[in-house]
Write a protein that holds these residues in place. Structure first.
Motif, PDB file in Angstrom:
ATOM      1  N   ILE A 177     -10.029-112.655  76.673  1.00 27.57           N
ATOM      2  CA  ILE A 177      -9.952-111.271  76.481  1.00 27.57           C
ATOM      3  C   ILE A 177      -9.956-110.803  75.698  1.00 27.57           C
ATOM      4  N   LEU A 178      -9.154-111.009  73.762  1.00 31.23           N
ATOM      5  CA  LEU A 178      -9.541-110.848  73.148  1.00 31.23           C
ATOM      6  C   LEU A 178     -10.490-111.530  71.958  1.00 31.23           C
ATOM      7  N   PRO A 179     -11.614-112.416  72.482  1.00 29.61           N
ATOM      8  CA  PRO A 179     -12.525-113.211  71.900  1.00 29.61           C
ATOM      9  C   PRO A 179     -13.648-111.702  72.140  1.00 29.61           C
ATOM     10  N   LEU A 180     -13.213-112.149  73.548  1.00 29.42           N
ATOM     11  CA  LEU A 180     -14.377-111.053  73.965  1.00 29.42           C
ATOM     12  C   LEU A 180     -14.617-109.188  73.226  1.00 29.42           C
ATOM     13  N   ALA A 181     -12.973-109.415  73.466  1.00 24.67           N
ATOM     14  CA  ALA A 181     -13.149-107.447  72.754  1.00 24.67           C
ATOM     15  C   ALA A 181     -13.416-107.410  71.503  1.00 24.67           C
ATOM     16  N   GLU A 182     -13.169-108.384  70.650  1.00 21.73           N
ATOM     17  CA  GLU A 182     -14.022-108.637  69.699  1.00 21.73           C
ATOM     18  C   GLU A 182     -14.979-108.464  69.462  1.00 21.73           C
ATOM     19  N   PHE A 183     -15.658-109.914  69.754  1.00 22.77           N
ATOM     20  CA  PHE A 183     -17.418-109.974  70.263  1.00 22.77           C
ATOM     21  C   PHE A 183     -17.899-108.285  70.474  1.00 22.77           C
ATOM     22  N   ARG A 185     -16.405-105.477  70.179  1.00 31.72           N
ATOM     23  CA  ARG A 185     -15.994-104.932  68.565  1.00 31.72           C
ATOM     24  C   ARG A 185     -17.395-104.686  67.812  1.00 31.72           C
ATOM     25  N   LYS A 186     -17.535-105.249  67.138  1.00 27.56           N
ATOM     26  CA  LYS A 186     -18.659-106.207  66.513  1.00 27.56           C
ATOM     27  C   LYS A 186     -20.022-105.376  66.671  1.00 27.56           C
ATOM     28  N   GLU A 187     -20.827-106.060  68.004  1.00 29.63           N
ATOM     29  CA  GLU A 187     -21.121-105.186  68.668  1.00 29.63           C
ATOM     30  C   GLU A 187     -22.065-103.497  68.457  1.00 29.63           C
ATOM     31  N   HIS A 188     -21.232-103.158  69.208  1.00 33.79           N
ATOM     32  CA  HIS A 188     -21.114-101.907  69.920  1.00 33.79           C
ATOM     33  C   HIS A 188     -21.066-100.774  67.906  1.00 33.79           C
ATOM     34  N   SER A 189     -20.017-101.640  67.070  1.00 37.20           N
ATOM     35  CA  SER A 189     -20.082-101.290  65.566  1.00 37.20           C
ATOM     36  C   SER A 189     -21.099-101.219  65.246  1.00 37.20           C
ATOM     37  N   GLY A 190     -22.030-102.183  64.888  1.00 33.72           N
ATOM     38  CA  GLY A 190     -23.424-102.464  63.867  1.00 33.72           C
ATOM     39  C   GLY A 190     -23.780-101.794  65.005  1.00 33.72           C
ATOM     40  N   GLU A 197     -11.939-101.775  61.724  1.00 34.90           N
ATOM     41  CA  GLU A 197     -11.731-103.070  61.389  1.00 34.90           C
ATOM     42  C   GLU A 197     -11.163-104.318  62.237  1.00 34.90           C
ATOM     43  N   GLY A 198     -10.914-103.501  63.763  1.00 32.85           N
ATOM     44  CA  GLY A 198     -10.491-104.322  64.833  1.00 32.85           C
ATOM     45  C   GLY A 198      -9.527-103.304  65.337  1.00 32.85           C
ATOM     46  N   PHE A 199      -8.032-104.288  66.041  1.00 32.67           N
ATOM     47  CA  PHE A 199      -7.520-103.713  67.340  1.00 32.67           C
ATOM     48  C   PHE A 199      -6.346-103.175  66.856  1.00 32.67           C
ATOM     49  N   THR A 200      -5.310-102.159  66.948  1.00 30.86           N
ATOM     50  CA  THR A 200      -3.941-102.292  66.847  1.00 30.86           C
ATOM     51  C   THR A 200      -3.275-103.434  67.738  1.00 30.86           C
ATOM     52  N   GLU A 201      -1.933-103.860  67.091  1.00 31.20           N
ATOM     53  CA  GLU A 201      -1.233-104.941  67.995  1.00 31.20           C
ATOM     54  C   GLU A 201      -1.096-104.493  69.506  1.00 31.20           C
ATOM     55  N   ARG A 217     -17.812-106.909  82.667  1.00 30.09           N
ATOM     56  CA  ARG A 217     -19.137-105.193  82.337  1.00 30.09           C
ATOM     57  C   ARG A 217     -17.770-104.041  82.026  1.00 30.09           C
ATOM     58  N   GLU A 218     -16.132-104.212  82.760  1.00 31.82           N
ATOM     59  CA  GLU A 218     -15.686-103.229  82.360  1.00 31.82           C
ATOM     60  C   GLU A 218     -15.131-103.184  80.823  1.00 31.82           C
ATOM     61  N   LEU A 219     -14.799-104.507  80.180  1.00 34.05           N
ATOM     62  CA  LEU A 219     -14.055-104.921  78.690  1.00 34.05           C
ATOM     63  C   LEU A 219     -15.107-104.451  77.818  1.00 34.05           C
ATOM     64  N   ASN A 220     -16.587-103.999  78.501  1.00 34.57           N
ATOM     65  CA  ASN A 220     -18.181-104.015  76.989  1.00 34.57           C
ATOM     66  C   ASN A 220     -17.422-102.774  76.747  1.00 34.57           C
ATOM     67  N   ALA A 221     -17.813-101.849  78.222  1.00 32.13           N
ATOM     68  CA  ALA A 221     -17.737-100.899  78.397  1.00 32.13           C
ATOM     69  C   ALA A 221     -16.819 -99.184  77.887  1.00 32.13           C
ATOM     70  N   LYS A 222     -15.588-100.539  77.681  1.00 36.00           N
ATOM     71  CA  LYS A 222     -14.022 -99.212  77.507  1.00 36.00           C
ATOM     72  C   LYS A 222     -14.324 -99.712  76.242  1.00 36.00           C
ATOM     73  N   ILE A 223     -14.790-101.213  75.195  1.00 35.62           N
ATOM     74  CA  ILE A 223     -15.179-101.485  73.570  1.00 35.62           C
ATOM     75  C   ILE A 223     -15.659-100.520  73.720  1.00 35.62           C
ATOM     76  N   LYS A 224     -17.171-100.188  74.106  1.00 31.07           N
ATOM     77  CA  LYS A 224     -17.907 -99.174  73.055  1.00 31.07           C
ATOM     78  C   LYS A 224     -17.750 -97.879  73.213  1.00 31.07           C
TER      79      LYS A 224
END
Length: 250
Positions: A177-183, A185-190, A197-201, A217-224
């Motif tokens: 979950i967290l590695p995908l979330a970080e991936f 995050r960087k993709e959508h931020s770019g 800079e990342g996520f709060t604890e 699919r939901e994780l991707n949408a939530k991070i975006k």
């Protein structure tokens, strides 16, 4: 994927790299079955040939046959020219049939013939087309139940599922979950061109506690969503909009 479950899946894909068998991918919606199909293709003997994908859930029943097998000029009112179907275009390569459980029963008979005889007729034509295609299919259906209820042909099921791969839901892959979330995050931020800079604890903890019914699919949408609405450098839990968190007082 860093979880043990996904590592086992990757190992299975690696074992299949030299086979030309038809493969059925089973898994919930949003788990990334299409990515597994492409991974199978890229690790297959047909990796230098064409990969054709078709979402059977998006095709009206009356268009199934012409989409898969093509048609001859004059076969119906709007058939102003010959048009090859996905099956012919994919010959020599791989055809990915997504949502195979949505295939009408009448079309199942035609597909079975193709798998058995390696040939078909375009709509409106008596010309036989010979093909060599590998079928990778996917569904979120319980196929054994569909067979028992008479909604899916048993003989076709066994033709499609010479080998089966089960894609696990995200809730069973907590380490991913967290590695995908970080991936994401960087993709959508770019793409959106915003800085964070990342996520709060707290956000990380809530993502790990959430069941993710919509899977990757939901994780991707939530991070975006979080990247778009966040006001601070670290994406907070309320930026994610998760159902297991009440942000009404924040």
């Amino acid at each position: 994927g860093e979880s043990d479950v996904m590592q086992e899946l990757f190992a299975t894909i690696a074992k299949l790299k030299d086979t030309d068998a038809n493969i059925l991918i089973l898994g919930e919606n949003g788990t990334g079955k299409d990515l597994i199909a492409r991974a199978l293709y890229h690790h297959s003997p047909r990796c230098n040939q064409v990969f054709i994908s078709i979402d059977l859930g998006s095709i009206p029943e009356q268009l199934f046959e012409s989409e898969l097998f093509g048609y001859e000029k004059g076969a119906f009112t709007d058939a102003r020219r010959d048009k090859p179907g996905r099956m012919e275009v994919a010959s020599g390569g791989t055809l990915f049939l997504d949502e195979i459980g949505n295939m009408p029963y009448s079309m199942q008979i035609l597909l079975l013939r193709v798998l058995q005889e390696k040939e078909f007729n375009p709509v409106g034509s008596d010309k036989v087309k010979h093909i060599d295609v590998r079928i990778v299919s996917a569904t979120n259906e319980d196929m054994e139940k569909a067979v028992q209820e008479g909604r899916f042909r048993e003989d076709l099921y066994y033709r499609l599922a010479e080998l089966e791969i089960v894609q696990p839901p995200l809730k069973d892959c907590k380490d991913d979950i967290l590695p995908l979330a970080e991936f994401f995050r960087k993709e959508h931020s770019g793409r959106i061109r915003v800085k964070n800079e990342g996520f709060t604890e707290e956000a990380k903890a809530c993502m790990l506690e959430y069941d993710w019914p919509g899977n990757v699919r939901e994780l991707n949408a939530k991070i975006k969503r979080a990247v778009i609405v966040a006001d601070n450098a670290l994406l907070d839990v309320c930026d994610l909009g998760l159902d297991n968190v009440d942000c009404s007082d924040n």
